[in-house]
Write a protein that holds these residues in place. Structure first.
Motif, mmCIF file in Angstrom:
data_model
loop_
_atom_site.group_PDB
_atom_site.id
_atom_site.type_symbol
_atom_site.label_atom_id
_atom_site.label_comp_id
_atom_site.label_asym_id
_atom_site.label_seq_id
_atom_site.Cartn_x
_atom_site.Cartn_y
_atom_site.Cartn_z
ATOM 1 N N HIS A 1 31.889 36.509 18.352
ATOM 2 C CA HIS A 1 31.666 35.163 18.891
ATOM 3 C C HIS A 1 32.710 34.185 18.349
ATOM 4 N N PRO A 2 33.439 33.514 19.244
ATOM 5 C CA PRO A 2 34.473 32.570 18.808
ATOM 6 C C PRO A 2 33.867 31.222 18.419
ATOM 7 N N ALA A 3 34.619 30.452 17.667
ATOM 8 C CA ALA A 3 34.186 29.104 17.285
ATOM 9 C C ALA A 3 34.079 28.202 18.521
ATOM 10 N N ASP A 4 34.975 28.383 19.479
ATOM 11 C CA ASP A 4 35.001 27.559 20.692
ATOM 12 C C ASP A 4 35.044 28.487 21.913
ATOM 13 N N PRO A 5 33.869 28.841 22.453
ATOM 14 C CA PRO A 5 33.840 29.775 23.584
ATOM 15 C C PRO A 5 34.652 29.314 24.800
ATOM 16 N N ALA A 6 34.636 28.027 25.098
ATOM 17 C CA ALA A 6 35.391 27.535 26.262
ATOM 18 C C ALA A 6 36.889 27.735 26.057
ATOM 19 N N ALA A 7 37.374 27.477 24.854
ATOM 20 C CA ALA A 7 38.799 27.680 24.566
ATOM 21 C C ALA A 7 39.148 29.168 24.625
ATOM 22 N N PHE A 8 38.256 30.009 24.111
ATOM 23 C CA PHE A 8 38.455 31.462 24.199
ATOM 24 C C PHE A 8 38.603 31.866 25.662
ATOM 25 N N ASP A 9 37.634 31.460 26.483
ATOM 26 C CA ASP A 9 37.628 31.850 27.896
ATOM 27 C C ASP A 9 38.900 31.408 28.611
ATOM 28 N N GLU A 10 39.312 30.182 28.368
ATOM 29 C CA GLU A 10 40.510 29.644 29.030
ATOM 30 C C GLU A 10 41.753 30.432 28.623
ATOM 31 N N HIS A 11 41.931 30.623 27.333
ATOM 32 C CA HIS A 11 43.125 31.334 26.860
ATOM 33 C C HIS A 11 43.096 32.791 27.318
ATOM 34 N N TYR A 12 41.937 33.417 27.207
ATOM 35 C CA TYR A 12 41.826 34.828 27.572
ATOM 36 C C TYR A 12 42.225 35.044 29.028
ATOM 37 N N SER A 13 41.643 34.246 29.921
ATOM 38 C CA SER A 13 41.902 34.467 31.349
ATOM 39 C C SER A 13 43.294 34.019 31.784
ATOM 40 N N SER A 14 43.790 32.934 31.219
ATOM 41 C CA SER A 14 45.066 32.405 31.709
ATOM 42 C C SER A 14 46.288 32.951 30.979
ATOM 43 N N LYS A 15 46.118 33.370 29.729
ATOM 44 C CA LYS A 15 47.279 33.822 28.959
ATOM 45 C C LYS A 15 47.189 35.281 28.507
ATOM 46 N N HIS A 16 46.016 35.684 28.001
ATOM 47 C CA HIS A 16 45.928 37.030 27.428
ATOM 48 C C HIS A 16 45.883 38.130 28.491
ATOM 49 N N VAL A 17 45.067 37.941 29.510
ATOM 50 C CA VAL A 17 44.971 38.967 30.561
ATOM 51 C C VAL A 17 46.339 39.260 31.179
ATOM 52 N N PRO A 18 47.147 38.245 31.519
ATOM 53 C CA PRO A 18 48.480 38.565 32.050
ATOM 54 C C PRO A 18 49.346 39.373 31.072
ATOM 55 N N LEU A 19 49.185 39.134 29.771
ATOM 56 C CA LEU A 19 49.935 39.932 28.790
ATOM 57 C C LEU A 19 49.455 41.379 28.785
ATOM 58 N N VAL A 20 48.146 41.561 28.825
ATOM 59 C CA VAL A 20 47.589 42.919 28.832
ATOM 60 C C VAL A 20 48.027 43.663 30.089
ATOM 61 N N GLN A 21 48.091 42.972 31.200
ATOM 62 C CA GLN A 21 48.487 43.605 32.458
ATOM 63 C C GLN A 21 49.924 44.121 32.420
#
Length: 103
Positions: A10-30
């Motif tokens: 569980h992150p300290a800021d779930p909304a920030a996690f979600d935003e970064h994960y979907s917009s920045k991390h997923v494209p890197l993983v892809q």
């Protein structure tokens, strides 16, 4: 099939996690080479209690060697380095040589 499971606490800021994960991390993983399947989602529970983890991601490869090469690649290193930018609750990585029991 070789599976790498990333368990996000569980992150300290779930909304920030979600935003970064979907917009920045997923494209890197892809961009990681040799990934046969990439699945991700937020954790849930059947009884309504809070789940023990926030989210999971699973990456599938043909073999352990292929997974190792993928994570050692520049793309794999970029994705791994990005985790510190959003996963404030920490992560656990699990590695499984998966066997299909039921089709």
């Amino acid at each position: 099939m070789y599976r790498v499971t990333i368990v996000y606490n569980h992150p300290a800021d779930p909304a920030a996690f979600d935003e970064h994960y979907s917009s920045k991390h997923v494209p890197l993983v892809q961009q990681i080479p040799s990934v046969k399947r990439f699945a991700a989602g937020k954790c849930d529970s059947l009884d309504g209690n809070p789940p023990s983890a926030y989210a999971l991601a699973q990456l599938y490869f043909e073999s352990k060697a292929e997974a190792g090469q993928a994570f050692a690649s520049p793309e794999g290193q970029n994705a791994a380095a990005d985790v510190a930018n959003f996963a404030s609750g920490g992560v656990t990585m699990l590695f499984t040589d998966e066997e299909t029991v039921l089709p």
